[in-house]
Design a protein around this motif. Sequence first.
Motif, short mmCIF file in Angstrom:
data_model
loop_
_atom_site.label_atom_id
_atom_site.label_comp_id
_atom_site.label_asym_id
_atom_site.label_seq_id
_atom_site.Cartn_x
_atom_site.Cartn_y
_atom_site.Cartn_z
N UNK A 132 0.60 -0.97 -0.16
CA UNK A 132 0.18 0.08 0.06
C UNK A 132 1.16 1.50 -0.28
N UNK A 133 0.64 2.10 -0.49
CA UNK A 133 1.89 3.06 -1.20
C UNK A 133 0.67 4.10 -1.62
N UNK A 134 1.24 6.02 0.15
CA UNK A 134 0.27 7.13 -0.23
C UNK A 134 1.82 8.04 -0.16
N UNK A 135 1.05 8.70 -1.03
CA UNK A 135 1.94 10.00 -1.93
C UNK A 135 2.41 10.85 -0.49
N UNK A 136 3.19 11.20 -0.45
CA UNK A 136 3.65 11.92 0.65
C UNK A 136 5.25 12.99 0.39
N UNK A 137 5.03 14.27 -0.19
CA UNK A 137 5.96 14.89 0.49
C UNK A 137 6.80 14.72 -0.87
N UNK A 138 6.01 15.03 -2.09
CA UNK A 138 6.33 14.52 -3.51
C UNK A 138 7.02 13.28 -3.96
N UNK A 139 6.70 11.96 -3.33
CA UNK A 139 6.87 10.62 -2.99
C UNK A 139 6.09 10.29 -2.66
N UNK A 140 5.82 8.44 -3.74
CA UNK A 140 4.74 7.86 -2.73
C UNK A 140 5.63 6.31 -1.68
N UNK A 141 4.80 6.84 -0.89
CA UNK A 141 6.24 5.84 0.18
C UNK A 141 5.07 4.23 0.78
N UNK A 142 5.43 2.83 0.96
CA UNK A 142 4.82 2.56 1.25
C UNK A 142 4.68 2.91 2.90
N UNK A 143 3.10 2.26 3.20
CA UNK A 143 3.04 2.59 4.59
C UNK A 143 2.15 1.20 4.80
N UNK A 144 1.63 0.10 3.90
CA UNK A 144 1.60 -1.51 4.01
C UNK A 144 2.16 -2.45 3.55
N UNK A 145 1.53 -3.44 4.13
CA UNK A 145 1.97 -4.53 3.15
C UNK A 145 1.08 -6.05 3.18
N UNK A 146 1.31 -6.61 2.23
CA UNK A 146 0.42 -8.08 2.42
C UNK A 146 -1.31 -7.58 2.70
N UNK A 147 -1.56 -6.29 1.88
CA UNK A 147 -3.24 -5.76 2.09
C UNK A 147 -4.19 -6.34 0.84
N UNK A 148 -5.03 -6.05 0.84
CA UNK A 148 -5.23 -5.33 -0.44
C UNK A 148 -6.83 -4.99 0.35
N UNK A 149 -8.33 -4.21 -1.29
CA UNK A 149 -9.05 -3.50 -1.35
C UNK A 149 -8.84 -1.85 0.89
N UNK A 150 -8.22 -1.67 0.32
CA UNK A 150 -7.26 -0.23 1.08
C UNK A 150 -9.00 0.44 1.14
N UNK A 151 -9.68 1.60 2.10
CA UNK A 151 -11.12 2.10 2.47
C UNK A 151 -10.59 3.41 3.26
N UNK A 152 -11.15 4.47 2.88
CA UNK A 152 -11.09 5.28 3.67
C UNK A 152 -12.59 5.92 3.14
N UNK A 153 -13.56 6.71 4.03
CA UNK A 153 -14.37 7.01 4.28
C UNK A 153 -15.46 6.63 2.50
N UNK A 154 -16.25 6.48 2.54
CA UNK A 154 -16.82 6.59 0.75
C UNK A 154 -16.66 5.55 0.52
#
Length: 561
Positions: free
Chosen positions: A539-561
């Motif tokens: 799982x990657x999140x965009x931060x400070x101009x780069x994509x950084x890994x925030x989790x591994x071995x996951x699926x179906x990421x979800x934020x509200x909505x």
Amino acid sequence: MRSKSIALLGVLLLLLSACAGLPRSGEVQVQERLRQVDGDVTLHPVGPKKGATPQEIVESFTRAAAAGLYDDFAVAREYLMPEAAAKWNPLMQVSIYADSRTPATSQTDTGSFKTSVAALGSINAEGMYANAPQDALITNEYSLVRNSDKEWRISVLTDGIVIPQAIFSSFYAEAALYFLNQDNSALVADVRWYPRKRLSSQLARGLVAGPSKWLAGAVKSAIPASADVESVEVQVDPAVAKINLSSDIVSLPDSALALINAQFEKTFAAAGLAPKIKIFAKGGPVRDTAKLDLPVYPLATSPLTALADGIPVQITKNQQLPLFNNAAIAGLGLTDLAAGYSDNVQYGAALGKERSRLYLLNYADARWQQIYSGRELAGPSMDRYAWIWVGEKRSDGALTAISMESGADIHLDIPSLKGKDVQAIAVSREGNRIVVACRKETKQELLVAAIVRDEHGKPVKLGEPLQIGQRLENISDIAWISESKLAVLAKESEKDENSLSALQIGGPMKKINGITNPQALTAGRGKDSIVLLGADSKLYEYSAGVWKVIAEKVSAPALAG
């Protein structure tokens, strides 16, 4: 000054590349020249040349019309016969093509002349932008006759103009008109494109005219339709926009005047015109009211969730915190996780049993409940009114909303979906719009529709959908990233990998450089936030101009909505 000169030269080169090819012989031709006034680039078109051939008239008219935004098309009309000049409406349709292209001119069998060029998009008379399909062409046909001076002039033409992307970018401004949702708790953006020269008056008139047809059922305006705009004046110091309306608003209650002011203030401030509004009626100031601060993109503070080995987890500080201690939940075969609107991780929804069942997940009490079933479902998406949206993968021409509180389900017709494969569903954060990606054989569609609700937030109807993203193919996932913008995962063809794009509803599409071949996305942590799931299950999140890994071995990421 050096940077401005370089920028101006760049625009000039773009414009020259978009015009007809340079002549290799004959006398010197005078072309449009650029002038910079108060930081803006201005085009100056050239009138008809004596003795010009019909083809030269057509090609020169096309360039003069493209440059006519700053002279009200006065020079362009010189190429027309008087009757045609009086009838021609240049802004009825503005068609846009890539700077790398050149319009081709040819003569038809009937003796008229035709121009054609590959299309990027178009703007209609109300300022609404539509992306063109990949293979679309802009074609226009012209009939010519000789005038009393024996010079060729255009006698028959269609309304509108054809311009390269460089002119469109320089002379048109993107701006949002803000209308009220049905309970007056938020503002909803209706994106338009207007000539910069007349931006303030166009914004005011657009607000008074009301929302786009597709959006009208889900939003409203506190501004009476009869409140004509008589004048608009924007003062730089102090930064105030003075808007003079007809007297229809004087008798309105303070609550209505406050909502009107909120609509105008947000619209003008977002366009960078003025942070403050002063409304007049027939030249006299309208009484002041309490200021309303209505949100345009409501954010939820609930954390990011995902699935790890079939179990919902909360992603926080690069840790995965299981939301259920009961391992039996893994037997449900959960997919397509959705998150609800809450300050903490309290509830969510997911599909299970090969996407035939919809489960409501109560994280606070560690319980789950099947609340709906179907053949094979697409979705879900959760809205801020506590309704969960799903649809059949092979659509029967409807979407279904299920109440989290009562479990009642409502089937809402959307006939244009019937017989198509639904790939993704996403409800906007204020809850008044829904986007559906669907496909039939090789034809991809991305549809946005208004959600009409009653006074309690219950959905009662879906509006006629608007097709957007006509240049997209093979869509696999979508998410809202701002008040009028979507993030879209799509392929150029079946053989290609997924790529990430940002699509403005009512605007162009732009590629976003992301990770290679992302598989899923979510958004909503903050304005323009995006979280991607890679093909490597990271799982990657965009931060400070780069994509950084925030989790591994996951699926179906979800934020509200």
